[in-house]
Scaffold this motif. Structure first.
Motif, mmCIF file in Angstrom:
data_model
loop_
_atom_site.group_PDB
_atom_site.id
_atom_site.type_symbol
_atom_site.label_atom_id
_atom_site.label_comp_id
_atom_site.label_asym_id
_atom_site.label_seq_id
_atom_site.Cartn_x
_atom_site.Cartn_y
_atom_site.Cartn_z
ATOM 1 N N LYS A 142 0.825 -1.203 0.000
ATOM 2 C CA LYS A 142 0.000 0.000 0.000
ATOM 3 C C LYS A 142 0.865 1.261 0.000
ATOM 4 O O LYS A 142 0.587 2.219 -0.717
ATOM 5 N N GLU A 143 1.916 1.255 0.812
ATOM 6 C CA GLU A 143 2.808 2.414 0.873
ATOM 7 C C GLU A 143 3.398 2.708 -0.499
ATOM 8 O O GLU A 143 3.413 3.856 -0.957
ATOM 9 N N HIS A 144 3.861 1.678 -1.176
ATOM 10 C CA HIS A 144 4.480 1.869 -2.493
ATOM 11 C C HIS A 144 3.448 2.305 -3.531
ATOM 12 O O HIS A 144 3.769 3.082 -4.441
ATOM 13 N N LEU A 145 2.218 1.827 -3.390
ATOM 14 C CA LEU A 145 1.165 2.226 -4.323
ATOM 15 C C LEU A 145 0.959 3.733 -4.285
ATOM 16 O O LEU A 145 0.922 4.395 -5.326
ATOM 17 N N TYR A 146 0.837 4.299 -3.091
ATOM 18 C CA TYR A 146 0.625 5.744 -2.960
ATOM 19 C C TYR A 146 1.825 6.523 -3.493
ATOM 20 O O TYR A 146 1.666 7.531 -4.187
ATOM 21 N N ASN A 147 3.034 6.079 -3.159
ATOM 22 C CA ASN A 147 4.242 6.767 -3.621
ATOM 23 C C ASN A 147 4.354 6.731 -5.143
ATOM 24 O O ASN A 147 4.705 7.723 -5.789
ATOM 25 N N LEU A 148 4.075 5.570 -5.719
ATOM 26 C CA LEU A 148 4.173 5.412 -7.174
ATOM 27 C C LEU A 148 3.139 6.277 -7.892
ATOM 28 O O LEU A 148 3.437 6.841 -8.956
ATOM 29 N N ARG A 149 1.957 6.394 -7.331
ATOM 30 C CA ARG A 149 0.930 7.240 -7.946
ATOM 31 C C ARG A 149 1.385 8.697 -7.995
ATOM 32 O O ARG A 149 1.151 9.399 -8.970
#
Length: 222
Positions: A142-149
């Protein structure tokens, strides 16, 4: 506008999913349309083999809690139908590689661009093990999803594309229930303060190391 999804690719997944090895073959097979494959610190046709060898060499291939090992972290980077019509496969691949290089600078990865659907897209397979530290630092999906977005939006703006703007309601839904209750009572939450600092760091960093550095300046230890 760019859409981001993330997924783990495992060595021995459940029956409804392909293994990481089979999935690599699926991504790179001929579809009768333009297909672009770009690699970084790995070899085309042996990407998953390389990830597994690296994980074995660095001691990162041991199962934890009886769960299957996550061999690859996948980022699906897709574009709207209208923008897909105006973007070349080379341009889409370039933006996918840019996304991977900015967020995973010390990781091996492969970017595969597919043009066989209405929404042209990239599949990015990343080795979760950092080549510098020799440790797994891709853990919280989830953390990486937000950062990547956030980074995908930056790249879209740099290339004259539209972006997906998150509404206040969507942001509020991400906050834990206790934090929302404190907000309604007009109080201050240390967790909300932490979230805001993390959002600031994500907005101004182009790599995980820079992200950690900015948080350090804000007295947050990672």
């Amino acid at each position: 506008m760019a859409y981001i999804k993330v997924k783990w690719r495992k060595d021995k997944p459940n029956k409804r999913e392909m293994s990481a090895q089979d999935y690599e073959e699926y991504l790179t097979k001929d579809r009768g349309t333009e297909l672009i494959i770009d690699t970084h610190n790995c070899t085309e046709g042996m990407v998953i083999d390389g990830f597994k060898a690296n994980q074995a060499f660095t001691g990162n291939n041991v199962t934890k809690g009886g769960k299957n090992v996550n061999v690859a972290f996948e980022v699906i980077h897709s574009f709207s139908e209208s923008e897909s019509k105006n973007l070349s496969a080379d341009k889409i691949n370039f933006m996918g590689r840019e996304l991977a290089e900015r967020y995973f600078p010390n990781h091996s990865f492969m970017v595969v661009t597919h043009t066989d659907s209405a929404k042209n897209h990239n599949h990015i397979l990343v080795n979760p093990v950092n080549n510098k530290t020799k440790k797994r630092d891709i853990l919280d999906k989830k953390e990486h999803l937000y950062n990547l977005r956030t980074i995908a939006n930056d790249i879209s703006k740099e290339n004259g594309l539209s972006i997906i703007r998150e509404t206040k309601q969507e942001k509020d839904r991400k906050l834990p229930q206790k934090v929302r209750e404190i907000q309604r009572r007009g109080g201050q939450s240390y967790r909300l303060d932490l979230f805001q600092k993390a959002d600031f760091a994500r907005a101004y960093s182009t790599s995980f190391d820079e992200y950690v550095g900015i948080l350090s300046e804000l007295s947050v230890n990672v």
